[in-house]
Design a protein around this motif. Structure first.
Motif, mmCIF file in Angstrom:
data_model
loop_
_atom_site.group_PDB
_atom_site.id
_atom_site.type_symbol
_atom_site.label_atom_id
_atom_site.label_comp_id
_atom_site.label_asym_id
_atom_site.label_seq_id
_atom_site.Cartn_x
_atom_site.Cartn_y
_atom_site.Cartn_z
ATOM 1 N N GLY A 1 0.828 -1.205 0.000
ATOM 2 C CA GLY A 1 0.000 0.000 0.000
ATOM 3 C C GLY A 1 0.860 1.252 0.000
ATOM 4 N N GLU A 2 1.916 1.244 0.807
ATOM 5 C CA GLU A 2 2.825 2.386 0.846
ATOM 6 C C GLU A 2 3.493 2.591 -0.511
ATOM 7 O OE1 GLU A 2 6.404 3.953 3.747
ATOM 8 O OE2 GLU A 2 6.413 1.834 3.182
ATOM 9 N N LYS A 3 3.979 1.505 -1.104
ATOM 10 C CA LYS A 3 4.698 1.627 -2.377
ATOM 11 C C LYS A 3 3.773 2.104 -3.491
ATOM 12 C CE LYS A 3 8.351 -1.641 -1.298
ATOM 13 N NZ LYS A 3 9.345 -0.543 -1.188
ATOM 14 N N TYR A 4 2.580 1.514 -3.568
ATOM 15 C CA TYR A 4 1.652 1.923 -4.632
ATOM 16 C C TYR A 4 1.164 3.355 -4.419
ATOM 17 C CZ TYR A 4 1.458 -2.988 -6.094
ATOM 18 O OH TYR A 4 1.774 -4.240 -6.543
ATOM 19 N N ALA A 5 1.006 3.762 -3.145
ATOM 20 C CA ALA A 5 0.571 5.133 -2.860
ATOM 21 C C ALA A 5 1.626 6.137 -3.310
ATOM 22 C CB ALA A 5 0.287 5.291 -1.368
ATOM 23 N N LEU A 6 2.887 5.832 -3.071
ATOM 24 C CA LEU A 6 3.962 6.728 -3.507
ATOM 25 C C LEU A 6 4.014 6.813 -5.036
ATOM 26 C CD1 LEU A 6 6.778 5.703 -0.992
ATOM 27 C CD2 LEU A 6 5.568 7.900 -1.076
ATOM 28 N N LEU A 7 3.854 5.663 -5.698
ATOM 29 C CA LEU A 7 3.851 5.657 -7.163
ATOM 30 C C LEU A 7 2.692 6.477 -7.721
ATOM 31 C CD1 LEU A 7 4.730 1.925 -7.931
ATOM 32 C CD2 LEU A 7 6.163 3.927 -8.393
ATOM 33 N N ALA A 8 1.579 6.529 -6.967
ATOM 34 C CA ALA A 8 0.400 7.276 -7.416
ATOM 35 C C ALA A 8 0.494 8.761 -7.069
ATOM 36 C CB ALA A 8 -0.856 6.677 -6.807
ATOM 37 N N GLY A 9 1.578 9.166 -6.415
ATOM 38 C CA GLY A 9 1.771 10.578 -6.111
ATOM 39 C C GLY A 9 1.213 11.023 -4.780
ATOM 40 N N GLU A 10 0.870 10.102 -3.894
ATOM 41 C CA GLU A 10 0.360 10.473 -2.580
ATOM 42 C C GLU A 10 1.483 11.070 -1.730
ATOM 43 O OE1 GLU A 10 -2.691 10.430 -1.522
ATOM 44 O OE2 GLU A 10 -3.654 9.270 -3.128
ATOM 45 N N ASN A 11 1.086 11.937 -0.795
ATOM 46 C CA ASN A 11 2.035 12.510 0.158
ATOM 47 C C ASN A 11 2.783 11.382 0.881
ATOM 48 O OD1 ASN A 11 3.174 13.665 2.569
ATOM 49 N ND2 ASN A 11 1.780 15.409 2.324
ATOM 50 N N PRO A 12 4.104 11.455 1.047
ATOM 51 C CA PRO A 12 4.847 10.398 1.741
ATOM 52 C C PRO A 12 4.304 10.083 3.137
ATOM 53 C CG PRO A 12 6.369 11.842 0.615
ATOM 54 C CD PRO A 12 5.023 12.476 0.470
ATOM 55 N N ALA A 13 3.801 11.109 3.852
ATOM 56 C CA ALA A 13 3.247 10.870 5.185
ATOM 57 C C ALA A 13 2.007 9.980 5.101
ATOM 58 C CB ALA A 13 2.906 12.188 5.870
ATOM 59 N N VAL A 14 1.223 10.150 4.052
ATOM 60 C CA VAL A 14 0.036 9.322 3.835
ATOM 61 C C VAL A 14 0.455 7.885 3.534
ATOM 62 C CG1 VAL A 14 -1.956 8.918 2.342
ATOM 63 C CG2 VAL A 14 -1.373 11.252 3.061
ATOM 64 N N ALA A 15 1.438 7.740 2.659
ATOM 65 C CA ALA A 15 1.915 6.409 2.286
ATOM 66 C C ALA A 15 2.490 5.672 3.495
ATOM 67 C CB ALA A 15 2.968 6.518 1.190
ATOM 68 N N THR A 16 3.267 6.380 4.311
ATOM 69 C CA THR A 16 3.859 5.759 5.495
ATOM 70 C C THR A 16 2.773 5.304 6.470
ATOM 71 O OG1 THR A 16 5.862 7.099 5.304
ATOM 72 C CG2 THR A 16 5.393 6.138 7.452
ATOM 73 N N ALA A 17 1.746 6.134 6.643
ATOM 74 C CA ALA A 17 0.654 5.780 7.559
ATOM 75 C C ALA A 17 -0.066 4.517 7.104
ATOM 76 C CB ALA A 17 -0.325 6.942 7.672
ATOM 77 N N ILE A 18 -0.193 4.323 5.787
ATOM 78 C CA ILE A 18 -0.844 3.115 5.263
ATOM 79 C C ILE A 18 -0.076 1.873 5.712
ATOM 80 C CG2 ILE A 18 -1.351 1.840 3.146
ATOM 81 C CD1 ILE A 18 -1.924 4.568 1.824
ATOM 82 N N ARG A 19 1.243 1.953 5.670
ATOM 83 C CA ARG A 19 2.044 0.816 6.144
ATOM 84 C C ARG A 19 1.998 0.682 7.661
ATOM 85 N NH1 ARG A 19 6.957 1.132 8.163
ATOM 86 N NH2 ARG A 19 7.389 3.146 7.149
ATOM 87 N N GLU A 20 2.098 1.814 8.350
ATOM 88 C CA GLU A 20 2.229 1.768 9.803
ATOM 89 C C GLU A 20 0.937 1.406 10.529
ATOM 90 O OE1 GLU A 20 5.922 4.715 10.897
ATOM 91 O OE2 GLU A 20 3.897 5.575 10.911
#
Length: 678
Positions: free
Chosen positions: A412-431
């Motif tokens: 989820g974190e990796k795909y969110a970053l590839l989609a241009g999501e804020n890094p804080a959002v991507a990290t929260a998905i993993r955490e």
């Protein structure tokens, strides 16, 4: 004279995760059996492989110790009738001990004579006692069991052999549908049946048929072989302890080897490759000296090095199939749109009694927003949290997570970053999945921690609301782990959020998807996890803190730690006893009564009132305890000069209200009358 005892149970292959714990359990139960039966021994050594559990008792006594035991019976006046003959009470007492009235003697206890008999029991031989060994084996407990053939008895796996040797002597005893003897089984493919010569020759006899019975020896062999590969190939191998334990419990004769795969697969995220190797194939990961992942792996064969090249090729072929899947899903998943996946979560069931994942996520968004305010998150953090809470489960519908469910959140974190999501959002998905074990890693960001709290809180409340509450050791939805995670996150981030107030506020929320129920059960469940977080602290200290008026996790844990430290000081006992006296009397106070200074009758009463008024309980808990303990002389002087429960109701209620005003403050640390000072 002593002997060595060997007991080996030969079974079908055991699940790797039960081998070590079953080996330990057998040793513990054997020690308890010998202790209960008064058979002394020098030491116990345990063994295990996927196909056997064994124990060797070294220096076992050849007979039980003799038993001499005194029994106290009725008093003399009851034991004798009017004519001086033994009464039915005395006769029944000795009969129950297998003795006669002739064995009775009278002994004086605190000025009165009582019947006493002494029973002598000669110890049985070790061979006689050891006939009870099948009961020890039958008492082993396992997480899963089965029955086979026409046997109604359930066990972890079918039993094939039972070897029982007392030095060189084979003992004959039944277990299930087999008889014991000295026959054991060698390696499934390389060995044959083998006669164990004696208890001392056990490991050597099995080694001849390609079985290393000592688990520690097998582990050392694996590690040494991996280290040799590291040295010869100039690589670094990650020897994960849990993976090592699993591998050693899959093999009876280990041979480590290195395989390879095409470097093109290194373009796939490392987590996918590592999961494919470790979780699915039980391979150890290989890196170069700088820590970069290499296209290699280490596996351990259950057998010797003969034809190892064929084994290497077979393992490489299996792994490549896994890596092909990973590469395909990595490529295809990048074509998906996050919002489209989120929309599809309406059709994904969270639980049939609770509703869809989308409904769960909606509740989590509301809870997360409430928590963000209490945790004082910044405006940007709250925006990131809201976005993360809106999409955080989308990766469950990706092909990669469908194939490798261990990668939930990670992908989820990796795909969110590839989609241009804020890094804080991507990290929260993993955490938000953290901690994923009782002592697992915690979230590192505030946004991820709040999302994790909200997700776990709704999971806890939802399952409790529909009656899916853990009982005993049964916890199929891992609610204990989730709640432990809540407690650990609150403590780690120091968020002083009163859990009782938070839970009450959540139960006031109005969701169309679900109405929260069983509030008190939820609160008690959280308290139990706080209790567990306190670890091996004294029971009375844990209970005193849990019974206090504060339900702020970091504060409770700090209070318990401070009380443990304070309990070693000389002033602990008198101070706690003074406060306990206050708590005991304050429980009788009228809840609505207020303190009226005009009713004070002595200086000690006024001094206590002044001390309570000036009591701020500020600073760390160590300082709060010091402030409370400093009141001890004032409290003692009050009680020495003041009768609380007087006939004058106004005076009595005023004094009780005064004491209650102190307990109201002190209870924020602990309920002191629960503490044990004896």
């Amino acid at each position: 004279m002593t002997k060595n005892l060997l007991v080996e149970l030969g079974l079908e292959e055991l699940p790797a995760y039960v081998v070590t714990q079953s080996e330990q359990q057998l040793g513990e139960k054997m020690a308890a059996f010998l202790g209960d039966n008064r058979l002394s021994f020098e030491s116990i050594q345990t063994f295990s492989t996927p196909r056997r559990l064994a124990v060797r008792v070294n220096g076992l006594a050849d007979a039980q110790t003799d038993l001499t035991e005194d029994f106290k019976g009725p008093s003399k006046k009851i034991a004798l009738d009017a004519d001086g003959n033994f009464s039915k009470a005395a006769q029944g007492f000795v009969r129950g001990k297998g003795l006669t009235v002739e064995d009775i003697e009278f002994r004086e206890v605190k000025g009165e004579e009582y019947v006493y008999v002494t029973k002598h029991e000669a110890g049985q031989s070790a061979e006689q006692v050891l006939t009870g060994l099948p009961e020890v084996l039958a008492s082993l407990s396992f997480p899963v069991s089965m029955h086979w053939a026409s046997n109604s008895f359930e066990y972890i796996r079918p039993v094939h052999t039972l070897t029982v040797l007392l030095d060189e002597q084979a003992l004959d005893m039944p277990f299930l549908d087999i008889q014991s003897g000295r026959i054991s089984r060698g390696h499934r493919f390389l060995g044959t049946e083998v006669a164990i010569t004696s208890a001392d020759s056990y490991e050597a006899d099995l080694r001849k048929v390609f079985v290393i019975a000592n688990a520690k020896e097998r582990e050392d062999m694996i590690v040494e072989q991996i280290k040799a590969i590291e040295k010869s190939q100039n690589v670094v191998v990650e020897i994960d302890p849990s993976l090592l334990n699993e591998v050693l419990n899959l093999v009876e004769y280990p041979t480590a080897f290195m395989g390879a795969f095409d470097a093109k697969y290194l373009a796939v995220p490392e987590e996918v490759l590592v999961t494919s190797m470790k979780a699915h194939q039980r391979y150890f990961v290989v890196r170069d000296q700088s820590g970069k992942l290499l296209p290699n792996f280490i596996s351990v064969r259950n057998g010797n090095a003969d034809h190892i090249e064929n084994v290497v090729k077979g393992n490489e072929k299996v792994l490549v199939a896994r890596l092909e899947d990973g590469e395909f899903f990595w490529r295809e998943d990048q074509k998906l749109q996050i919002e489209a996946l989120v929309a599809k979560l309406e059709d994904v069931t969270f639980h049939e009694k609770i509703g869809s994942l989308a409904e769960h996520m909606h509740r989590v968004q509301v809870i997360a927003d409430s928590l963000a305010k209490q945790a004082n998150l910044s405006e940007q953090e709250r925006e990131d949290l809201a976005r993360a809470a809106h999409i955080y489960k989308f990766d469950l519908l990706t092909g990669m997570v469908g194939e490798f469910d261990e990668l939930q959140g990670i992908m989820g974190e990796k795909y969110a970053l590839l989609a241009g999501e804020n890094p804080a959002v991507a990290t929260a998905i993993r955490e938000h999945y953290l901690p994923n074990a009782a002592d697992g890693d915690l979230p590192e960001t505030k946004v991820g921690a709040i999302l994790a709290l909200a997700d776990k809180l709704d999971t806890l409340l939802s399952f409790f609301s529909v009656g899916l509450i853990p009982s005993g050791s049964n916890d199929p939805y891992a609610l204990r782990r989730a709640t432990q995670g809540i407690v650990r996150i609150l403590d780690a981030f120091g968020w002083n959020i009163p859990m009782d107030e938070l839970i009450h506020s959540l139960y006031e929320l109005d969701f169309a998807s679900l109405a929260y129920e069983n509030k008190e059960e939820v609160l008690n469940f959280i308290r139990a996890r706080v209790d567990k977080m306190m670890g091996k602290m004294p029971k009375d200290i844990k209970e005193a803190v849990l019974a206090g008026s504060t339900f702020v996790v970091p504060e409770m844990l700090a209070a318990a730690t401070s009380l443990v430290e304070a309990s070693q000081a000389d002033n602990y006992k008198p101070a706690v006893e003074s406060l306990s006296r206050v708590f005991n009397l304050a429980e009788k106070a009228d809840a609505v009564a207020t303190v009226d200074p005009s009713l004070f009758e002595n200086e000690q009463e006024k001094a206590l009132a002044s001390a309570i008024e000036n009591l701020l309980l500020s600073g760390e808990h160590k300082e709060k305890l010091a402030q409370l303990f400093a009141l001890s002389p004032v409290i003692d002087a009050f009680f020495d000069n003041t009768m609380v429960m007087v006939e004058d109701q106004a005076v009595k209620n005023n004094r009780l209200a005064l004491l209650a005003s102190l307990t109201e403050k002190a209870a924020t640390v602990a309920k002191f009358n629960v503490l044990n000072t004896k």
